[in-house]
Each structure stands twice: as C-alpha cells, then as structure tokens.
Write a protein that holds these residues in place. Structure first.
Motif, mmCIF file in Angstrom:
data_model
loop_
_atom_site.group_PDB
_atom_site.id
_atom_site.type_symbol
_atom_site.label_atom_id
_atom_site.label_comp_id
_atom_site.label_asym_id
_atom_site.label_seq_id
_atom_site.Cartn_x
_atom_site.Cartn_y
_atom_site.Cartn_z
ATOM 1 N N LYS A 95 0.811 -1.190 -0.101
ATOM 2 C CA LYS A 95 -0.013 -0.139 0.203
ATOM 3 C C LYS A 95 0.913 1.146 0.022
ATOM 4 N N LYS A 96 2.059 1.199 0.484
ATOM 5 C CA LYS A 96 2.927 2.323 0.266
ATOM 6 C C LYS A 96 3.798 2.534 -0.882
ATOM 7 N N SER A 97 3.585 1.510 -1.787
ATOM 8 C CA SER A 97 4.273 1.353 -2.914
ATOM 9 C C SER A 97 3.569 1.719 -4.018
ATOM 10 N N ARG A 98 2.607 2.710 -4.116
ATOM 11 C CA ARG A 98 1.611 3.037 -5.092
ATOM 12 C C ARG A 98 0.786 2.011 -5.641
ATOM 13 N N PHE A 99 0.168 1.266 -4.797
ATOM 14 C CA PHE A 99 -0.842 0.369 -5.185
ATOM 15 C C PHE A 99 -2.086 0.742 -4.738
ATOM 16 N N PHE A 100 -3.065 0.461 -5.249
ATOM 17 C CA PHE A 100 -4.440 0.577 -5.032
ATOM 18 C C PHE A 100 -5.451 -0.528 -5.235
ATOM 19 N N ARG A 101 -6.295 -0.825 -4.193
ATOM 20 C CA ARG A 101 -7.254 -1.944 -4.330
ATOM 21 C C ARG A 101 -8.569 -1.145 -5.078
ATOM 22 N N ILE A 102 -8.555 -1.500 -6.166
ATOM 23 C CA ILE A 102 -9.837 -0.804 -7.062
ATOM 24 C C ILE A 102 -11.018 -1.767 -6.666
ATOM 25 N N HIS A 103 -11.078 -3.169 -6.180
ATOM 26 C CA HIS A 103 -12.004 -3.750 -6.353
ATOM 27 C C HIS A 103 -11.592 -5.296 -5.471
ATOM 28 N N LYS A 104 -12.585 -5.806 -4.876
ATOM 29 C CA LYS A 104 -12.261 -6.935 -4.033
ATOM 30 C C LYS A 104 -11.373 -8.062 -4.734
ATOM 31 N N SER A 105 -11.324 -8.056 -6.170
ATOM 32 C CA SER A 105 -10.343 -9.121 -6.641
ATOM 33 C C SER A 105 -9.345 -8.465 -7.552
ATOM 34 N N TYR A 106 -9.022 -7.150 -7.377
ATOM 35 C CA TYR A 106 -7.836 -6.334 -8.279
ATOM 36 C C TYR A 106 -7.116 -5.510 -7.071
ATOM 37 N N LEU A 107 -5.622 -5.519 -7.171
ATOM 38 C CA LEU A 107 -4.949 -4.562 -6.785
ATOM 39 C C LEU A 107 -4.146 -4.213 -7.924
ATOM 40 N N ILE A 108 -4.035 -2.733 -8.365
ATOM 41 C CA ILE A 108 -3.297 -2.257 -9.228
ATOM 42 C C ILE A 108 -2.039 -1.486 -8.818
ATOM 43 N N ASN A 109 -1.297 -1.355 -9.746
ATOM 44 C CA ASN A 109 -0.032 -0.352 -9.531
ATOM 45 C C ASN A 109 -0.404 0.814 -10.238
ATOM 46 N N LEU A 110 -0.612 1.871 -9.285
ATOM 47 C CA LEU A 110 -1.165 3.154 -10.208
ATOM 48 C C LEU A 110 -0.219 3.953 -11.149
ATOM 49 N N ASP A 111 0.880 3.529 -11.101
ATOM 50 C CA ASP A 111 2.024 3.880 -12.357
ATOM 51 C C ASP A 111 1.498 3.503 -13.474
#
Length: 274
Positions: free
Chosen positions: A183-199
């Motif tokens: 979570k401190k590495s620019r990742f965001f949980r957009i959905h219960k099934s997906y974690l994305i790299n914001l970059d």
C-alpha cells in the motif's frame, strides 16, 4: 552491524556464519543453537539481522521470528532452512529473504545486499516503498521488482501477479496480504479482486452497466472493474497529481461509432470534447 545466526545444527550454523563473514567482514556475528538460547540473548542484546532456521527442535523458526519482531521490530529476518514450504509464512512475517540449504556465497551475498537496501529504505522515512517481493516459482523462489508489477488479481484461492513484460506468477497468497505490504508502493485496491499499480494506469472508463473500469498499460485487452465504493477515492488520488484521464463512451442508437462523449479530468476539472 550486529548479526545473529540461529540454527540447532552446528555444521550448518558454522558454514552460514563463515559465508556471512565473507560478505560482511566488519560485522559482529553471534551464534545460538536454539530458540531458548537466542531469546535469552535478546534480553540484553540487539541485532540488526537474524538468520533463523525453521526446524529448531522445540520451537518453529517462524514462531521465533515473530517473537523477535515483537521484541525488536527493526531487526531484519532472513530464514535459512531446508524447508521451502514456509516461504508464504515468511512473507507474512516480513522476512527480507529466504535461503535454502545448502548455502553458497553468491546467494548469501544477495541476501545481504537486500539487507542494505532495506536499511536505506528505512532511513528514507516512514513512508518508504517496498522495492522487491519474493515469489514462488515451482520448487524455488525468485525476487521480483515491485515496480514491474502492473496488477494483481485473485484467481480461485490464489493470486495472479501480472508483470509488465506479460508474464505472471500464480501465488498461494491472499490479496489482502499483498495490499498490506504494497500500500505504500503506489498500489491501490480498486476492487475486491484487483490490486493495481497506479503508475501503470492508462485510463478510466465508464462501463456498460454505469460502473467504472480501468485500462492498464501493457494490458490493452483487459478492463479491470472498479468497485462502486472505490470510485470516489480512486478519482481523488489522481486529482491530487493532476494526471487522470477519464474516457466515457455513451452508446446511442445501438451504434457506438456514431456518438461518444469524452471527458478529460485535468487537475480536478472536467473538459468536454465533442
């Protein structure tokens, strides 16, 4: 640097100590032949790094590692064992590395390099990012760069880590754990099934059911859904940096080619281009 080697087998302990000495000639290295002896040492001594075996007789090495982290949170843990099946647990504890016996100099050297990376990241402040994670590849383990991860999705009871080169790693790990560690590495949980790299976000689109989805760089064929409760926070994140581009297509007359409404969000303001 103060380093401890905890192993109930003297030959393995001596070998590992020797290899660590070759990598860190100025380090002070202590030895312990089991959990009880080492816990007693912790009462009066502090360590920067602890190499911990899994099978310590009376106490499992993962249990000892958890106790070390409670007593000395800044101590870095490296597991050094013949058992590969504890790698996931090691990840949960926050181990820096996971060495499999028999040891060799190059592998120990890489482990100590990761130690120095963690020390530098820690010195950068409380918001430092995790640079690498460990993944299970068949019967071995591999360290991958977090910056090369595009997104992570759940697949049945596992997680699928998608890399920017199109490859993936299927891991027996929960998405909640990855979210916690990244979570401190620019990742965001957009959905219960997906974690994305914001970059790697390419664009945000309105989907056919009036929901939203995200398109990621290197994965043009994928449209990752955004949970309805996550839409507001997701947009706010990009408004702060002023780089979100939202593309909205509204289908009319059953012909999507004839009408599309494009909205571009730039520094928090919408502009409509017809």
């Amino acid at each position: 640097m103060r380093i401890a080697v905890v192993d109930d087998e003297r030959p393995a302990r001596s070998e590992l100590k020797y290899l660590v000495e070759q990598c860190e000639p100025e380090a002070e290295i202590a030895e312990a032949d089991g959990s009880e002896e080492f816990l007693a040492m912790l009462e009066n001594e502090t360590f920067d790094v602890c190499f911990v075996d899994i099978n310590l007789g009376g106490m499992n090495g993962t249990t000892l590692a958890s106790m070390i982290k409670r007593k000395q949170p800044d101590t870095l843990i490296i597991f050094a064992t013949a058992f590969q099946e504890y790698a996931v647990k090691a990840f949960e504890i926050g181990a820096v590395d996971y060495l499999l016996k028999p040891f060799d100099y190059e592998r120990v050297k890489r482990a100590m390099e990761r130690v120095h990376e963690h020390i530098k990241e820690k010195a950068a402040g409380p918001g430092y990012e995790i640079g690498k994670i460990m993944v299970n590849v068949g019967s071995s383990f591999q360290v991958v760069d977090v910056a090369d991860i595009v997104f992570i999705e759940t697949e049945k009871r596992s997680c699928k880590i998608h890399m920017k080169d199109g490859s993936f790693y299927l891991q027996n790990e929960s998405l909640n754990n990855y979210e916690t560690h990244l979570k401190k590495s620019r990742f965001f949980r957009i959905h219960k099934s997906y974690l994305i790299n914001l970059d790697y976000v390419k664009e945000m689109q309105v989907s056919y059911n009036n929901g939203y989805c995200v398109k990621m760089k290197y994965y043009d064929a994928e449209a990752l859904p955004i949970g309805r409760t996550q839409v507001k926070e997701f947009r706010q994140i990009f408004e702060k940096v002023g780089i979100i581009r939202t593309v909205k297509q509204i289908l009319k007359n059953k012909d999507p080619a004839k009408s599309q409404d494009v909205q571009i969000l730039y520094r928090g303001r919408f502009r409509r281009d017809l």
